[in-house]
Enzyme design. Structure first.
Site, PDB file in Angstrom:
ATOM      1  CG  ASN A  45      -1.890   1.192   1.131  1.00 11.13           C
ATOM      2  OD1 ASN A  45      -2.029   1.729   0.306  1.00 11.13           O
ATOM      3  ND2 ASN A  45      -2.412   1.794   2.371  1.00 11.13           N
ATOM      4  CG  ASP A  71      -6.269   1.477   0.558  1.00 13.58           C
ATOM      5  OD1 ASP A  71      -6.383   0.626   1.176  1.00 13.58           O
ATOM      6  OD2 ASP A  71      -6.654   2.507   1.042  1.00 13.58           O
ATOM      7  CB  SER A 147      -7.977 -16.608  10.960  1.00 17.04           C
ATOM      8  OG  SER A 147      -8.685 -16.373  12.149  1.00 17.04           O
ATOM      9  CB  SER A 148      -5.485 -13.857  14.784  1.00 13.98           C
ATOM     10  OG  SER A 148      -4.802 -13.820  15.681  1.00 13.98           O
ATOM     11  CE1 TYR A 162      -5.497  -8.627  14.756  1.00  6.81           C
ATOM     12  CE2 TYR A 162      -5.648 -10.216  16.161  1.00  6.81           C
ATOM     13  CZ  TYR A 162      -5.128  -9.646  15.174  1.00  6.81           C
ATOM     14  OH  TYR A 162      -4.195 -10.527  14.387  1.00  6.81           O
ATOM     15  CE  LYS A 166      -6.251 -10.696  11.295  1.00  7.41           C
ATOM     16  NZ  LYS A 166      -5.988 -10.899   9.963  1.00  7.41           N
TER      17      LYS A 166
END
Length: 267
Positions: A45, A71, A147-148, A162, A166
């Site tokens: 970006n 972006d 994801s996380s 957050y 995710k």
């Protein structure tokens, strides 16, 4: 760590697009795909110089790469990114959506601007990257979303924004896997734990028992490594190698899955 000469070029002839590939996990993924012979679109970006450095590093592996600015929170730019990638390489086989920004903030202090900033990048952008990948990938392609571990963790304070951003990606993954099946496209997500990047440097102390701002990085690493049976924290190459497996033709029966990448850490 294996050198590029020791890595079989199992993705030769494939073309991959990796978003957020100018640094961190995205860079690690782009380089690992290139080591296996894939040509790579390095999306960025704002960090043009680091992205070009990734292109140069990929060239040393014997693979081709191009850096394309876009972006990805803006759908017209996502469309342009895919069109420029197709114009440059002729086709796409692998798309890895690596976008993400992490935030820790008490829920009663989260603003509309906070919500939009996090969900626009972590969630909305990933949906439209997956959508464009579904449309443009050749049959038998691969989509990997980001994801996380936070999506399913409990006990981490001030993390709802957050974690929620995710968790939505995991729902996308399962649904896209169904809808893309007629093109023999597989769709999976990876859910890394702590990975040594600039985001890790800024936020990892939140995950350490009794962690605090300004905590020495050596203490953070030691604290998180203690949870891992392998005795260390991850580096971007660890994540890139798993993505390279998911990109390989042999991974076809892995579909609609969210794969935890924690080294077996228990927190």
């Amino acid at each position: 760590m294996a050198s590029s000469e020791e890595t079989p070029r199992s993705l030769a002839g494939k073309v991959a697009l990796v978003t957020g590939a100018g640094r961190g996990i995205g860079k690690g993924i782009a380089v690992e795909l290139a080591k296996r012979g894939a040509s790579v679109v390095v999306n960025y970006n704002s960090a043009e110089k680091p992205a070009q450095e990734v292109v140069d590093e990929i060239a040393k592996t014997g693979s081709r790469a191009v850096a394309i600015k876009a972006d990805i929170t803006k759908v017209p730019e996502v469309s342009r990114l895919f069109q420029e990638a197709l114009q440059h390489f002729g086709h796409l086989d692998i798309v890895v959506s690596n976008s993400g920004t992490e935030v820790f903030k008490p829920e009663d202090e989260v603003t509309e601007e906070d919500y939009d900033r996090v969900f626009n990048l972590n969630t909305r952008a990933q949906f439209f990257i997956a959508q464009h990948a579904y449309v443009h990938l050749r049959n038998g392609g691969r989509i990997v979303l980001m994801s996380s571990v936070a999506a399913n963790m409990s006990g981490i304070p001030n993390h709802a924004l957050y974690a929620g951003s995710k968790a939505a990606v995991e729902g996308f993954t399962r649904s896209f896997a169904v809808d893309a099946g007629h093109k023999k496209i597989t769709v999976n997500a990876i859910a890394p734990g702590g990975v040594k990047t600039d985001m890790y440097d800024a936020n990892a102390w939140h995950y350490v028992p009794n962690g605090k701002p300004g905590m020495p990085m050596e203490e953070i690493d030691k604290g998180l490594a203690a949870f891992c049976p392998l005795g260390r924290v991850a580096v971007p190459q660890d994540i890139g190698r798993v993505v390279a497996f998911l990109a390989h033709p042999d991974s076809e029966w892995v579909n609609g899955q969210v794969i935890l990448l924690t080294g077996g850490s228990v927190t």
